[in-house]
Design a protein around this motif. Structure first.
Motif, PDB file in Angstrom:
ATOM      1  N   GLY A 164       0.828  -1.207   0.000  1.00 38.86           N
ATOM      2  CA  GLY A 164       0.000   0.000   0.000  1.00 38.86           C
ATOM      3  C   GLY A 164       0.853   1.245   0.000  1.00 38.86           C
ATOM      4  N   THR A 165       1.102   1.777   1.159  1.00 35.58           N
ATOM      5  CA  THR A 165       1.923   2.987   1.258  1.00 35.58           C
ATOM      6  C   THR A 165       3.301   2.633   1.844  1.00 35.58           C
ATOM      7  N   VAL A 166       4.311   3.385   1.407  1.00 36.27           N
ATOM      8  CA  VAL A 166       5.682   3.133   1.888  1.00 36.27           C
ATOM      9  C   VAL A 166       5.793   3.363   3.397  1.00 36.27           C
ATOM     10  N   GLU A 167       4.815   4.105   3.942  1.00 36.05           N
ATOM     11  CA  GLU A 167       4.868   4.376   5.387  1.00 36.05           C
ATOM     12  C   GLU A 167       4.699   3.095   6.215  1.00 36.05           C
ATOM     13  N   ARG A 168       4.056   2.075   5.624  1.00 35.94           N
ATOM     14  CA  ARG A 168       3.851   0.837   6.410  1.00 35.94           C
ATOM     15  C   ARG A 168       5.147   0.071   6.649  1.00 35.94           C
ATOM     16  N   PRO A 169       5.901  -0.306   5.585  1.00 33.63           N
ATOM     17  CA  PRO A 169       7.170  -0.983   5.893  1.00 33.63           C
ATOM     18  C   PRO A 169       8.127  -0.082   6.687  1.00 33.63           C
ATOM     19  N   ILE A 170       8.056   1.232   6.455  1.00 36.13           N
ATOM     20  CA  ILE A 170       8.939   2.126   7.216  1.00 36.13           C
ATOM     21  C   ILE A 170       8.583   2.058   8.705  1.00 36.13           C
ATOM     22  N   ALA A 171       7.277   2.039   9.018  1.00 33.41           N
ATOM     23  CA  ALA A 171       6.880   1.972  10.439  1.00 33.41           C
ATOM     24  C   ALA A 171       7.418   0.688  11.074  1.00 33.41           C
ATOM     25  N   SER A 172       7.400  -0.407  10.297  1.00 31.45           N
ATOM     26  CA  SER A 172       7.885  -1.632  10.937  1.00 31.45           C
ATOM     27  C   SER A 172       9.410  -1.603  11.071  1.00 31.45           C
ATOM     28  N   MET A 173      10.125  -0.971  10.124  1.00 31.33           N
ATOM     29  CA  MET A 173      11.585  -0.842  10.273  1.00 31.33           C
ATOM     30  C   MET A 173      11.922   0.054  11.478  1.00 31.33           C
ATOM     31  N   LEU A 174      11.135   1.122  11.676  1.00 26.37           N
ATOM     32  CA  LEU A 174      11.393   2.029  12.811  1.00 26.37           C
ATOM     33  C   LEU A 174      11.238   1.280  14.131  1.00 26.37           C
ATOM     34  N   ALA A 175      10.187   0.427  14.200  1.00 25.62           N
ATOM     35  CA  ALA A 175       9.968  -0.332  15.438  1.00 25.62           C
ATOM     36  C   ALA A 175      11.137  -1.291  15.673  1.00 25.62           C
ATOM     37  N   GLU A 176      11.636  -1.901  14.595  1.00 20.52           N
ATOM     38  CA  GLU A 176      12.768  -2.823  14.756  1.00 20.52           C
ATOM     39  C   GLU A 176      14.047  -2.067  15.141  1.00 20.52           C
ATOM     40  N   HIS A 177      14.200  -0.845  14.637  1.00 17.94           N
ATOM     41  CA  HIS A 177      15.365  -0.036  15.055  1.00 17.94           C
ATOM     42  C   HIS A 177      15.294   0.249  16.559  1.00 17.94           C
ATOM     43  N   ASP A 178      14.083   0.595  17.028  1.00 20.00           N
ATOM     44  CA  ASP A 178      13.920   0.868  18.470  1.00 20.00           C
ATOM     45  C   ASP A 178      14.313  -0.366  19.289  1.00 20.00           C
ATOM     46  N   ASP A 179      13.866  -1.544  18.808  1.00 22.63           N
ATOM     47  CA  ASP A 179      14.176  -2.791  19.534  1.00 22.63           C
ATOM     48  C   ASP A 179      15.690  -3.031  19.572  1.00 22.63           C
ATOM     49  N   ALA A 180      16.344  -2.862  18.423  1.00 18.37           N
ATOM     50  CA  ALA A 180      17.800  -3.099  18.370  1.00 18.37           C
ATOM     51  C   ALA A 180      18.524  -2.087  19.256  1.00 18.37           C
ATOM     52  N   GLY A 181      18.079  -0.834  19.208  1.00 15.32           N
ATOM     53  CA  GLY A 181      18.698   0.207  20.039  1.00 15.32           C
ATOM     54  C   GLY A 181      18.552  -0.121  21.523  1.00 15.32           C
ATOM     55  N   ALA A 182      17.377  -0.683  21.887  1.00 14.90           N
ATOM     56  CA  ALA A 182      17.138  -1.008  23.298  1.00 14.90           C
ATOM     57  C   ALA A 182      18.052  -2.159  23.748  1.00 14.90           C
ATOM     58  N   VAL A 183      18.268  -3.140  22.872  1.00 19.52           N
ATOM     59  CA  VAL A 183      19.149  -4.264  23.245  1.00 19.52           C
ATOM     60  C   VAL A 183      20.589  -3.758  23.409  1.00 19.52           C
ATOM     61  N   LEU A 184      21.019  -2.887  22.501  1.00 14.28           N
ATOM     62  CA  LEU A 184      22.389  -2.375  22.627  1.00 14.28           C
ATOM     63  C   LEU A 184      22.550  -1.522  23.879  1.00 14.28           C
ATOM     64  N   ALA A 185      21.485  -0.790  24.238  1.00 15.86           N
ATOM     65  CA  ALA A 185      21.555   0.010  25.466  1.00 15.86           C
ATOM     66  C   ALA A 185      21.656  -0.925  26.679  1.00 15.86           C
ATOM     67  N   GLU A 186      20.949  -2.071  26.605  1.00 15.07           N
ATOM     68  CA  GLU A 186      21.037  -3.013  27.728  1.00 15.07           C
ATOM     69  C   GLU A 186      22.436  -3.646  27.803  1.00 15.07           C
ATOM     70  N   MET A 187      23.024  -3.920  26.631  1.00 15.65           N
ATOM     71  CA  MET A 187      24.400  -4.459  26.632  1.00 15.65           C
ATOM     72  C   MET A 187      25.357  -3.453  27.271  1.00 15.65           C
ATOM     73  N   ARG A 188      25.150  -2.181  26.951  1.00 16.78           N
ATOM     74  CA  ARG A 188      26.013  -1.128  27.519  1.00 16.78           C
ATOM     75  C   ARG A 188      25.849  -1.069  29.048  1.00 16.78           C
ATOM     76  N   ARG A 189      24.596  -1.155  29.519  1.00 17.20           N
ATOM     77  CA  ARG A 189      24.365  -1.132  30.978  1.00 17.20           C
ATOM     78  C   ARG A 189      24.986  -2.351  31.639  1.00 17.20           C
ATOM     79  N   THR A 190      24.778  -3.531  31.011  1.00 20.28           N
ATOM     80  CA  THR A 190      25.285  -4.781  31.590  1.00 20.28           C
ATOM     81  C   THR A 190      26.804  -4.745  31.729  1.00 20.28           C
ATOM     82  N   SER A 191      27.483  -4.076  30.779  1.00 20.31           N
ATOM     83  CA  SER A 191      28.953  -4.021  30.824  1.00 20.31           C
ATOM     84  C   SER A 191      29.451  -2.777  31.558  1.00 20.31           C
ATOM     85  N   SER A 192      28.528  -2.069  32.259  1.00 15.68           N
ATOM     86  CA  SER A 192      28.852  -0.797  32.928  1.00 15.68           C
ATOM     87  C   SER A 192      29.558   0.150  31.966  1.00 15.68           C
TER      88      SER A 192
END
Ligand SMILES: [Fe+2]
Ligand SMILES: [Fe+2]
Length: 241
Positions: A164-192
């Motif tokens: 349909g609209t390009v905004e749909r796959p973009i919205a799902s990529m944005l959500a996946e970026h947020d998830d990846a960013g959150a995991v990397l932030a947790e790795m950073r916290r875990t390693s102090s």
């Protein structure tokens, strides 16, 4: 500079790519959380606002990050090719290398440093998610954006898309970026914050250095997609309607 104070972190990073280094160094999120005002972002990262303004001013004067200034106007197929070559290529070459380092560090130091086993779990999860994510971009979204761009240059109607609209796959990529960013932030916290233990061996050192570089590269990668490529694609589509 009054103007800069009013802007979001994302806007500053898009307008002056040299500022990305300052944000990276201070731990200010300019990709997934880049929609905050500079003042709010400084509060979240717990860094003095005046100091940040000063560093940003120096960065924009030096503007050493040659080559990326032009992404705001470069042909979109050049931007997608750059992302795939530089950033997807980096993820694909670093994942096996970091997995090997993680396995060695867990085997040798896992009992004394249980945090490395947790980092290994988190890294495996994010590496798996990223490999699927990059395939979706390379096989579906980026080719569509390239076709859109070609139609836009020829002043032709945009090609139909199954989503349909390009905004749909973009919205799902944005959500996946947020998830990846959150995991990397947790790795950073875990390693102090990737602080090495006293007397860390060269493998441990290479691992933390490599993970930190992996995080920095992912931030730059997500910045190019979230803040430049995707908004440009959405704008072309909206203007064509
Ligand atoms: Fe990507
Ligand atoms: Fe992406």
């Amino acid at each position: 500079m009054t103007e800069t104070m009013e802007k979001t972190v994302r806007e500053i990073a898009v307008e002056c790519p040299a500022t990305v280094r300052v944000f990276e160094k201070l731990g200010i999120d300019y990709c997934c959380g880049g929609r905050k005002s500079l003042r709010d972002a400084c509060l979240t990262a717990d860094v003095p606002f005046e100091r940040v303004i000063e560093l940003l001013k120096n960065a924009s004067q030096a503007n050493t990050d040659a080559g990326s200034d032009s992404w705001n106007s470069a042909p979109l197929e050049q931007l997608t090719a750059h992302i795939v070559r530089k950033h997807h290529g980096f993820v694909r070459s670093e994942v096996p290398r970091l997995r090997t380092l993680l396995a060695k560090v867990v085997a040798r130091h896992g009992s004394g440093h249980p945090e490395v086993s947790r980092i290994q779990e988190l890294f495996d999860a994010v590496a798996h998610e990223l490999s699927m994510h990059m395939l979706k971009e390379e096989q579906v979204l980026f080719p569509y954006i390239e076709t859109m761009w070609a139609a836009h240059l020829r002043n032709e109607p945009l090609p139909p898309a199954f989503f349909g609209t390009v905004e749909r796959p973009i919205a799902s990529m944005l959500a996946e970026h947020d998830d990846a960013g959150a995991v990397l932030a947790e790795m950073r916290r875990t390693s102090s914050g990737y602080t090495l233990p006293q007397g860390a061996c060269p493998t441990f050192t290479a691992l933390y250095t490599g993970l930190e570089e992996f995080e920095n590269d992912l931030h730059q990668h997500i910045h190019l997609e979230n803040n430049i490529l995707f908004p440009r694609a959405i704008e072309i589509e909206r203007n064509a309607r």
